[in-house]
Write a protein that holds these residues in place. Structure first.
Motif, mmCIF file in Angstrom:
data_model
loop_
_atom_site.group_PDB
_atom_site.id
_atom_site.type_symbol
_atom_site.label_atom_id
_atom_site.label_comp_id
_atom_site.label_asym_id
_atom_site.label_seq_id
_atom_site.Cartn_x
_atom_site.Cartn_y
_atom_site.Cartn_z
ATOM 1 N N GLY A 70 0.830 -1.199 0.000
ATOM 2 C CA GLY A 70 0.000 0.000 0.000
ATOM 3 C C GLY A 70 0.867 1.253 0.000
ATOM 4 O O GLY A 70 1.743 1.429 -0.846
ATOM 5 N N PHE A 71 0.593 2.112 0.962
ATOM 6 C CA PHE A 71 1.383 3.343 1.079
ATOM 7 C C PHE A 71 2.600 3.175 1.985
ATOM 8 O O PHE A 71 3.299 4.146 2.271
ATOM 9 C CB PHE A 71 0.501 4.478 1.619
ATOM 10 C CG PHE A 71 -0.111 4.182 2.959
ATOM 11 C CD1 PHE A 71 0.566 4.489 4.132
ATOM 12 C CD2 PHE A 71 -1.352 3.576 3.046
ATOM 13 C CE1 PHE A 71 0.020 4.206 5.364
ATOM 14 C CE2 PHE A 71 -1.914 3.302 4.279
ATOM 15 C CZ PHE A 71 -1.230 3.611 5.439
ATOM 16 N N ILE A 72 2.839 1.956 2.448
ATOM 17 C CA ILE A 72 3.980 1.686 3.317
ATOM 18 C C ILE A 72 5.159 1.230 2.467
ATOM 19 O O ILE A 72 5.051 0.271 1.697
ATOM 20 C CB ILE A 72 3.632 0.621 4.371
ATOM 21 C CG1 ILE A 72 2.510 1.132 5.294
ATOM 22 C CG2 ILE A 72 4.865 0.244 5.178
ATOM 23 C CD1 ILE A 72 2.076 0.125 6.322
ATOM 24 N N TRP A 73 6.259 1.943 2.611
ATOM 25 C CA TRP A 73 7.494 1.614 1.904
ATOM 26 C C TRP A 73 8.618 1.467 2.916
ATOM 27 O O TRP A 73 8.828 2.341 3.737
ATOM 28 C CB TRP A 73 7.852 2.717 0.907
ATOM 29 C CG TRP A 73 6.966 2.810 -0.290
ATOM 30 C CD1 TRP A 73 5.706 3.312 -0.342
ATOM 31 C CD2 TRP A 73 7.281 2.389 -1.617
ATOM 32 N NE1 TRP A 73 5.207 3.244 -1.607
ATOM 33 C CE2 TRP A 73 6.154 2.681 -2.420
ATOM 34 C CE3 TRP A 73 8.414 1.806 -2.198
ATOM 35 C CZ2 TRP A 73 6.130 2.396 -3.786
ATOM 36 C CZ3 TRP A 73 8.383 1.523 -3.561
ATOM 37 C CH2 TRP A 73 7.254 1.815 -4.337
ATOM 38 N N VAL A 74 9.325 0.358 2.837
ATOM 39 C CA VAL A 74 10.540 0.159 3.630
ATOM 40 C C VAL A 74 11.679 -0.050 2.647
ATOM 41 O O VAL A 74 11.736 -1.067 1.957
ATOM 42 C CB VAL A 74 10.415 -1.042 4.580
ATOM 43 C CG1 VAL A 74 11.716 -1.244 5.351
ATOM 44 C CG2 VAL A 74 9.257 -0.846 5.542
ATOM 45 N N THR A 75 12.559 0.939 2.583
ATOM 46 C CA THR A 75 13.665 0.899 1.643
ATOM 47 C C THR A 75 14.985 1.014 2.395
ATOM 48 O O THR A 75 15.006 1.254 3.615
ATOM 49 C CB THR A 75 13.547 2.048 0.628
ATOM 50 O OG1 THR A 75 13.693 3.296 1.314
ATOM 51 C CG2 THR A 75 12.196 2.014 -0.077
ATOM 52 N N SER A 76 16.068 0.857 1.669
ATOM 53 C CA SER A 76 17.383 1.012 2.283
ATOM 54 C C SER A 76 17.602 2.454 2.744
ATOM 55 O O SER A 76 18.274 2.690 3.756
ATOM 56 C CB SER A 76 18.470 0.606 1.281
ATOM 57 O OG SER A 76 18.390 1.397 0.107
ATOM 58 N N ASP A 77 17.016 3.402 2.026
ATOM 59 C CA ASP A 77 17.137 4.803 2.442
ATOM 60 C C ASP A 77 16.360 5.076 3.726
ATOM 61 O O ASP A 77 16.802 5.847 4.576
ATOM 62 C CB ASP A 77 16.634 5.731 1.333
ATOM 63 C CG ASP A 77 17.606 5.808 0.174
ATOM 64 O OD1 ASP A 77 18.758 5.363 0.355
ATOM 65 O OD2 ASP A 77 17.214 6.299 -0.900
ATOM 66 N N SER A 78 15.185 4.454 3.865
ATOM 67 C CA SER A 78 14.412 4.655 5.092
ATOM 68 C C SER A 78 15.106 4.019 6.289
ATOM 69 O O SER A 78 15.083 4.571 7.392
ATOM 70 C CB SER A 78 12.997 4.084 4.925
ATOM 71 O OG SER A 78 13.049 2.684 4.707
ATOM 72 N N VAL A 79 15.751 2.864 6.079
ATOM 73 C CA VAL A 79 16.509 2.237 7.162
ATOM 74 C C VAL A 79 17.679 3.121 7.563
ATOM 75 O O VAL A 79 17.965 3.314 8.760
ATOM 76 C CB VAL A 79 16.990 0.835 6.738
ATOM 77 C CG1 VAL A 79 17.925 0.255 7.792
ATOM 78 C CG2 VAL A 79 15.799 -0.086 6.514
ATOM 79 N N ARG A 80 18.362 3.679 6.557
ATOM 80 C CA ARG A 80 19.474 4.583 6.863
ATOM 81 C C ARG A 80 18.983 5.818 7.608
ATOM 82 O O ARG A 80 19.643 6.308 8.533
ATOM 83 C CB ARG A 80 20.176 4.984 5.568
ATOM 84 C CG ARG A 80 21.336 5.956 5.770
ATOM 85 C CD ARG A 80 22.123 6.142 4.491
ATOM 86 N NE ARG A 80 21.287 6.653 3.429
ATOM 87 C CZ ARG A 80 21.081 7.964 3.215
ATOM 88 N NH1 ARG A 80 21.669 8.860 3.998
ATOM 89 N NH2 ARG A 80 20.319 8.372 2.231
ATOM 90 N N LEU A 81 17.828 6.333 7.222
ATOM 91 C CA LEU A 81 17.273 7.500 7.904
ATOM 92 C C LEU A 81 16.971 7.199 9.362
ATOM 93 O O LEU A 81 17.219 8.026 10.252
ATOM 94 C CB LEU A 81 16.003 7.961 7.191
ATOM 95 C CG LEU A 81 15.261 9.131 7.833
ATOM 96 C CD1 LEU A 81 16.100 10.393 7.790
ATOM 97 C CD2 LEU A 81 13.912 9.366 7.163
ATOM 98 N N VAL A 82 16.431 6.012 9.644
ATOM 99 C CA VAL A 82 16.107 5.636 11.020
ATOM 100 C C VAL A 82 17.371 5.578 11.872
ATOM 101 O O VAL A 82 17.431 6.139 12.969
ATOM 102 C CB VAL A 82 15.364 4.282 11.034
ATOM 103 C CG1 VAL A 82 15.265 3.738 12.455
ATOM 104 C CG2 VAL A 82 13.982 4.431 10.434
ATOM 105 N N VAL A 83 18.399 4.907 11.359
ATOM 106 C CA VAL A 83 19.636 4.759 12.127
ATOM 107 C C VAL A 83 20.322 6.103 12.319
ATOM 108 O O VAL A 83 20.750 6.464 13.426
ATOM 109 C CB VAL A 83 20.577 3.762 11.431
ATOM 110 C CG1 VAL A 83 21.898 3.655 12.186
ATOM 111 C CG2 VAL A 83 19.914 2.388 11.322
#
Length: 277
Positions: free
Chosen positions: A108-121
């Protein structure tokens, strides 16, 4: 219980005199160096730069002779907020921001990408770094020094009729009252728990339930804050304090070569943080 030990986990706004070289720096240049470091940390977007910045912030505790465990305790109250921010960033970062990264999950509107993981860390590390820097600044600088230092730095704004003294006093009073309100909240939580309130019984990850448990102490805390403010106003008026008049300072700060060296080193380290990719 550790649930009620709020003052032990509140490092911002307290002063810990250890006699280190950090304590003896000029508060004006110390504020400039702190601002430069925080500003550079806000623009760090890579793992390596944040690791270097985190190591540097950790070493500051040793230079200031402040126990690292005491500094780490200041991160504990921010853990629920960091977790909530991490979940929101991880799930709702969006393909529009992370289109260039590798997609791990798309529903849906949920995206988990390598950029989002990097942003979290990276966001979590930056948050911890800012808390460390703020803790070192307040633990190594008294409220009086912070007030005078901030006022001296903002003195040029008086030419545009900016209330420099009132602004500096407002900021320092707000910082000073952080541990005071934490102590008052700790007392109220213990009083409510002694009457059967459920404080310290829920799990720490149940953020909604823990928020509901704190509602009964919000109104009393506001009443105490207003009472403290009124007492402070009466105390200042009894001493004929008038913030609008020109005031002189009992203590004059004069920067020494070591203070300028500290500022130059802080600016160089800030530039190094931004240079690391």
């Amino acid at each position: 219980m550790a649930e009620f030990e709020l003052t032990r986990n509140m490092t911002i706004g307290q002063y810990l005199p250890t006699g280190s070289v950090v304590h003896r720096f000029d508060p004006r240049l110390k504020l400039v160096a702190f601002s430069a470091l925080v500003l550079s940390i806000c623009f760090l977007g890579g793992y390596l730069a944040n690791v270097v910045a985190l190591v540097f912030c950790t070493l500051l505790f040793s230079v200031a002779r402040i126990p690292l465990r005491y500094g780490l305790s200041g991160v504990k109250p921010a853990i629920p907020f960091i977790i909530l921010l991490a979940v929101l960033q991880l799930l709702f970062y969006g393909a529009g921001f992370g289109a260039g990264g590798r997609v791990y999950l798309h529903w849906g509107f949920i995206w988990v990408t390598s950029d989002s993981v990097r942003l979290v860390v990276v966001s979590a590390m930056r948050f911890v770094e800012v808390i460390f820097l703020s803790s070192v600044l307040t633990l190594s600088t008294s409220i009086t020094e912070l007030t005078h230092g901030l006022e001296r730095l903002l003195m040029p704004l008086r030419h545009v009729r900016f209330p420099v003294h009132a602004f500096a006093l407002m900021i320092t009073i707000a910082v000073r009252f952080v541990p005071t309100f934490a102590l008052e909240m700790e007392k109220m939580m213990k009083a409510q728990a002694s009457r059967g309130a459920e404080f310290g019984t829920g799990q720490w990850w149940r953020i909604v339930q823990r928020t509901k448990d704190t509602f009964p102490i919000i109104i009393p805390l506001f009443n105490i804050a207003l009472a403290r403010a009124e007492d402070l106003v009466l105390a200042m008026e009894s001493r004929c304090y008038t913030p609008t008049e020109d005031r002189t300072s009992f203590k004059r700060y004069r920067a020494k070569p070591r203070d300028w060296a500290m500022l130059a080193a802080s600016l160089a380290i800030s530039a190094l943080f931004l240079w690391i990719r």
